[in-house]
Design a protein around this motif. Structure first.
Motif, PDB file in Angstrom:
ATOM      1  N   LYS A  85       0.828  -1.208   0.000  1.00  0.00           N
ATOM      2  CA  LYS A  85       0.000   0.000   0.000  1.00  0.00           C
ATOM      3  C   LYS A  85       0.860   1.254   0.000  1.00  0.00           C
ATOM      4  O   LYS A  85       0.568   2.228  -0.722  1.00  0.00           O
ATOM      5  CB  LYS A  85      -0.934  -0.005   1.206  1.00  0.00           C
ATOM      6  CG  LYS A  85      -1.845   1.229   1.258  1.00  0.00           C
ATOM      7  CD  LYS A  85      -2.964   1.070   2.243  1.00  0.00           C
ATOM      8  CE  LYS A  85      -3.829   2.325   2.278  1.00  0.00           C
ATOM      9  NZ  LYS A  85      -4.360   2.692   0.929  1.00  0.00           N
ATOM     10  N   ASP A  89       0.643   3.905  -3.005  1.00  0.00           N
ATOM     11  CA  ASP A  89       0.196   5.266  -2.720  1.00  0.00           C
ATOM     12  C   ASP A  89       1.272   6.293  -3.061  1.00  0.00           C
ATOM     13  O   ASP A  89       0.966   7.382  -3.546  1.00  0.00           O
ATOM     14  CB  ASP A  89      -0.213   5.387  -1.252  1.00  0.00           C
ATOM     15  CG  ASP A  89      -1.467   4.587  -0.933  1.00  0.00           C
ATOM     16  OD1 ASP A  89      -2.106   4.096  -1.877  1.00  0.00           O
ATOM     17  OD2 ASP A  89      -1.796   4.450   0.254  1.00  0.00           O
ATOM     18  N   GLU A  92       1.092   6.826  -6.765  1.00  0.00           N
ATOM     19  CA  GLU A  92      -0.036   7.674  -7.160  1.00  0.00           C
ATOM     20  C   GLU A  92       0.261   9.144  -6.924  1.00  0.00           C
ATOM     21  O   GLU A  92      -0.267  10.010  -7.635  1.00  0.00           O
ATOM     22  CB  GLU A  92      -1.291   7.259  -6.392  1.00  0.00           C
ATOM     23  CG  GLU A  92      -1.850   5.901  -6.814  1.00  0.00           C
ATOM     24  CD  GLU A  92      -3.081   5.508  -6.031  1.00  0.00           C
ATOM     25  OE1 GLU A  92      -3.399   6.223  -5.049  1.00  0.00           O
ATOM     26  OE2 GLU A  92      -3.719   4.510  -6.379  1.00  0.00           O
ATOM     27  N   LEU A 224      -4.601  14.083  -3.376  1.00  0.00           N
ATOM     28  CA  LEU A 224      -4.171  12.881  -2.655  1.00  0.00           C
ATOM     29  C   LEU A 224      -3.369  13.257  -1.414  1.00  0.00           C
ATOM     30  O   LEU A 224      -3.513  12.636  -0.350  1.00  0.00           O
ATOM     31  CB  LEU A 224      -3.330  11.987  -3.575  1.00  0.00           C
ATOM     32  CG  LEU A 224      -4.099  11.260  -4.679  1.00  0.00           C
ATOM     33  CD1 LEU A 224      -3.127  10.638  -5.679  1.00  0.00           C
ATOM     34  CD2 LEU A 224      -5.000  10.184  -4.087  1.00  0.00           C
TER      35      LEU A 224
END
Length: 444
Positions: A85, A89, A92, A224
């Motif tokens: 994860k 992340d 991203e 984000l």
């Protein structure tokens, strides 16, 4: 050259090359000077973002973050899932990252600095794994590295074998301290990063653009970051400001609001797109800044676009309409503790249609029409009968409302529910001060 991206590496450019050597391989290579201030600001923003994974984040200047993840493993489903994860992340957000895990922060940092993406879970394994690291790849002062290599020490396992007294005499006590901290033999305290109370972040675009789709793509990274910042605090925002800078021209600012405070990135992205598509961009935009000046604590909610608190109405739909047509096109209605019908309600933004600070009670109230006239309409009263497009027959009443003496808007009225021959019901009153009759509302 301190760093080369993937495209440059494919052309043979390597870290450590001179700029001249890199240009000899790739004539049109782009060379960007290092910005230490921007690096520090980015690292601090990432530290605030990383707080969603653990309560303990420490900044290791100039290019690393240390996360204490022991207490987070169960929450994220174990080491491998948390590892995946974090890597996903970070990607991203637009960053290349290298992760390393070890029982001590110094060992984890050394592994990441040496570009060794490994996981060590047992303290007994630290010496063996670190022993394989080349000395030249450790984050030590250049003078120390030169001395170690000058005496033939190429790997950490060579350093482990030397007597401690000799190491301290030749290379200083600080080297021994770092080695003991890496192995867990001495304390390795770290200062926790304290995030700011509000969020502010900016990015410079690779090239100026007027394309709204490109701006939305760039804004996604800031959104984000904002979501991670908020998730670390169990918080949300009801609005944020997005500024588009264009060289020396004044920045164009957009305020994007939602019906309630939350941290749903996809919902924000849709609203940003709606605003940018209708924005008249006069000059190419070269940078974006996002500010969230007011943070609110919110309960975790599911990602469903329908909010149960709004009785199934899509808040996203409402927000998109407001983004396209303006904030004043949709309003809620809020009840006011007032007996006079004209002043017993007012319009509010949709999120304020219910008073959140008061418990709602439902009482048996007299009949009230759903629609009140903007101004009461005078009607005829002849020989004891009321007329409005025909004779009106009384159904209920009277209900006396006598109020307003304290604010110079007094009224004394007797209200009745009446009905015409077609069965339509109206709300009428007699003004006791003037003796006249008025139609005030319609029942639907």
């Amino acid at each position: 050259m301190l760093h080369a991206n993937a495209a440059a590496r494919q052309q043979g450019v390597q870290q450590g090359m001179s700029v001249a050597a890199a240009r000899a391989l790739v004539a049109d290579i782009q060379h960007c000077p290092r910005d230490h201030v921007a690096e520090m600001q980015t690292l601090q923003r990432l530290a605030a973002w990383a707080g969603q994974y653990t309560s303990m984040v420490s900044v290791q200047m100039p290019h690393a973050l240390l996360l204490e993840i022991g207490g987070s493993l169960q929450l994220f489903g174990g080491m491998r899932r948390l590892w995946s994860k974090l890597a996903q992340d970070m990607g991203e957000l637009g960053f290349e990252s290298l992760l390393a895990v070890a029982p001590t922060p110094t060992a984890a940092y050394w592994l990441a600095y040496a570009q060794q993406s490994v996981i060590i879970t047992a303290r007994a394994e630290i010496m063996h794994v670190l022993g394989r690291l080349p000395v030249a790849q450790l984050p030590w002062a250049p003078v120390v590295l030169d001395k170690l290599q000058a005496v033939g020490l190429r790997y950490m396992r060579d350093v482990w074998r030397l007597p401690r007294e000799g190491l301290a005499r030749r290379f200083g006590v600080d080297l021994l301290t770092q080695m003991d901290q890496a192995l867990g033999h001495s304390a390795d305290p770290r200062s926790a990063y304290v995030a700011p109370a509000t969020f502010s972040a900016a990015i410079t675009l690779p090239a100026p653009t007027t394309d709204s789709a490109a701006l939305v793509f760039a804004a996604q990274r800031l959104l984000l970051e904002l979501a991670g910042f908020l998730r670390a605090r169990g918080a949300g925002v009801q609005y944020f400001e997005l500024s588009c800078s264009a060289g020396r021209s004044a920045a164009t600012k957009i305020t994007i609001g939602t019906a309630h405070a939350h941290r749903h990135v996809e919902q924000w992205r849709i609203l940003v797109r709606e605003h940018l598509e209708k924005l008249q961009i006069s000059a190419p935009v070269d940078g974006l800044q996002l500010r969230a000046p007011q943070i609110e604590t919110v309960a975790d909610r599911s990602g469903d676009m329908f909010d149960a608190q709004n009785a199934g109405v899509s808040t996203l739909w409402l927000e998109r309409v407001r983004a396209r047509l303006g904030n004043d096109v949709i309003n809620g209605v809020c009840a006011v503790a007032e007996h006079r019908p004209e002043y017993a309600w007012h319009t509010t933004p949709p999120d304020l249609s219910v008073n959140k600070n008061q418990t709602q009670h439902h009482h048996a109230l007299p009949d009230r029409p759903l629609w009140l006239l903007a101004q009461p309409l005078a009607i005829r009263a002849e020989r004891g009968r009321l007329w409005y497009g025909g004779v009106l027959h009384k159904v209920r009443g009277p209900e006396r409302i006598e109020s307003g003496w304290w604010d110079q808007r007094p009224m004394t009225r007797d209200y009745y529910v009446v009905e015409n021959v077609a069965g339509i019901r109206y709300w009428v009153f007699r003004d006791n001060a003037e003796g006249r009759w008025f139609l005030h509302g319609v029942f639907w």
